[in-house]
Design an enzyme around this catalytic site. Structure first.
Site, PDB file in Angstrom:
ATOM      1  N   GLU A 140      -0.027 -83.411  18.917  1.00  0.00           N
ATOM      2  CA  GLU A 140       0.504 -82.199  18.285  1.00  0.00           C
ATOM      3  C   GLU A 140       1.941 -81.956  18.712  1.00  0.00           C
ATOM      4  O   GLU A 140       2.780 -81.556  17.911  1.00  0.00           O
ATOM      5  CB  GLU A 140      -0.391 -80.997  18.665  1.00  0.00           C
ATOM      6  CG  GLU A 140      -0.045 -79.713  17.942  1.00  0.00           C
ATOM      7  CD  GLU A 140       0.628 -78.681  18.843  1.00  0.00           C
ATOM      8  OE1 GLU A 140       0.616 -77.503  18.483  1.00  0.00           O
ATOM      9  OE2 GLU A 140       1.168 -79.072  19.895  1.00  0.00           O
ATOM     10  N   GLU A 141       2.227 -82.212  19.982  1.00  0.00           N
ATOM     11  CA  GLU A 141       3.541 -81.922  20.539  1.00  0.00           C
ATOM     12  C   GLU A 141       4.652 -82.825  20.004  1.00  0.00           C
ATOM     13  O   GLU A 141       5.825 -82.520  20.150  1.00  0.00           O
ATOM     14  CB  GLU A 141       3.496 -82.036  22.062  1.00  0.00           C
ATOM     15  CG  GLU A 141       2.790 -80.897  22.757  1.00  0.00           C
ATOM     16  CD  GLU A 141       3.579 -79.603  22.691  1.00  0.00           C
ATOM     17  OE1 GLU A 141       4.806 -79.663  22.512  1.00  0.00           O
ATOM     18  OE2 GLU A 141       2.955 -78.534  22.790  1.00  0.00           O
ATOM     19  N   HIS A 251       3.958 -75.204  28.917  1.00  0.00           N
ATOM     20  CA  HIS A 251       4.873 -76.341  29.058  1.00  0.00           C
ATOM     21  C   HIS A 251       5.418 -76.429  30.483  1.00  0.00           C
ATOM     22  O   HIS A 251       6.588 -76.768  30.700  1.00  0.00           O
ATOM     23  CB  HIS A 251       6.017 -76.275  28.031  1.00  0.00           C
ATOM     24  CG  HIS A 251       5.570 -76.517  26.627  1.00  0.00           C
ATOM     25  ND1 HIS A 251       6.341 -77.176  25.695  1.00  0.00           N
ATOM     26  CD2 HIS A 251       4.427 -76.207  25.989  1.00  0.00           C
ATOM     27  CE1 HIS A 251       5.690 -77.255  24.550  1.00  0.00           C
ATOM     28  NE2 HIS A 251       4.510 -76.661  24.704  1.00  0.00           N
TER      29      HIS A 251
END
Length: 287
Positions: A140-141, A251
């Protein structure tokens, strides 16, 4: 891991949005073919930096991982490290002293997986009219890639991205920058850079939360996106929405979220699964 130096240090590239300022001196684990190898992210000591260098953020390209190896041979042959090995944060799960919040690594987006597991448990004895898929997507990132492939396999009528939200309740973050707060309820996304949610599905989420007395907040992100950014574009379009648990310090090596917000997220998603019968789903796209 991208390479191993002659001296046995590891050079690396990030997978996703790692910010340099939260990386230095953090413990990591290198996942090798011979097992886990602990290490620490290092850089040039501040004692050796000039004044101008001290005032700059150290770039990832200047960092390295120290695994205590004497040289490249020990790192590769004895410890089993090689380019392509994944590196993960070394961060333990822990409750805060008041017992209301929990700290841990990668809540973005392990918490989404936890939500759908608990929703499945709540629904396992029936009481809903749907076939429900819980999908733990990959990458996804770096481009919502797992969402693109999994939505083809599932071919859904409705999509929910279960996510973390960025709260605005810490020093230095203004209310105009982030709306939600930890401990004040789950959040329902108004807009992000990858999707404007289905308005009818959005309103159903709000109506259900109000009916079930589930505390919720609104959220909006000018940057960033979720898997819903790919899901809603499938075929002729899939009504989609993002429901999130507000989470501080995403993050980074350790994030923090409220267990009550988590429980309320599970309650809302479970209630929505029970409400989404064929007639309700059809009405989402009946214009």
């Amino acid at each position: 891991v991208t390479s191993i130096t002659k001296e046995g240090f590891l050079k690396f590239l990030p997978v996703g949005g790692w910010w340099e300022q939260v990386m230095l001196a953090q413990r990591v684990v290198v996942k090798t073919r011979k097992g886990d190898v602990p290490g620490i992210i290092g850089s040039k000591p501040p004692h050796l930096l000039g004044q101008e260098e001290r005032n700059k953020v150290v770039q990832k390209k200047d960092m390295f991982i120290d695994i205590g190896a004497a040289d490249e041979k020990e790192a590769t042959e004895e410890l089993g490290v090689r380019p392509g090995d994944q590196v993960v944060p070394d961060s333990r799960f822990q409750l805060t002293a008041n017992g209301r919040l929990v700290m841990g690594k990668a809540w973005d987006d392990r918490i989404g997986i936890a939500v759908f597991i608990d929703v499945m448990r709540a629904l396992k004895d029936g009481g809903h009219p749907n076939t429900i898929y819980g999908v733990g997507t990959v990458q996804e990132e770096v481009g919502l890639r797992g969402a693109k492939t999994s939505v083809e396999a599932v071919d859904p009528h409705v999509g929910f991205a279960l996510e973390v939200d960025i709260p605005g309740d810490t020093p230095g973050v203004g209310e105009h920058e982030a709306i939600s707060k930890v401990g004040k309820g789950l959040s329902i996304l108004i807009i992000d850079s990858s999707m404007i949610p289905s308005r009818r599905l959005f309103e159903l989420c709000v109506e259900t939360a109000e009916k079930e007395n589930i505390p919720f907040q609104y959220s909006a992100m000018g940057r960033g996106g979720t898997d819903a950014g790919r899901i809603h574009l499938h075929r002729t379009g899939v009504p989609s929405v993002v429901i999130s648990v507000p989470t501080r310090y995403i993050h980074s090596h350790t994030s923090l979220l409220s267990l009550e917000d988590y429980d309320n997220t599970v309650k809302l998603v479970t209630a929505l699964m029970r409400r989404l019968d064929a007639e309700t789903v059809a009405a989402l796209t009946d214009f």
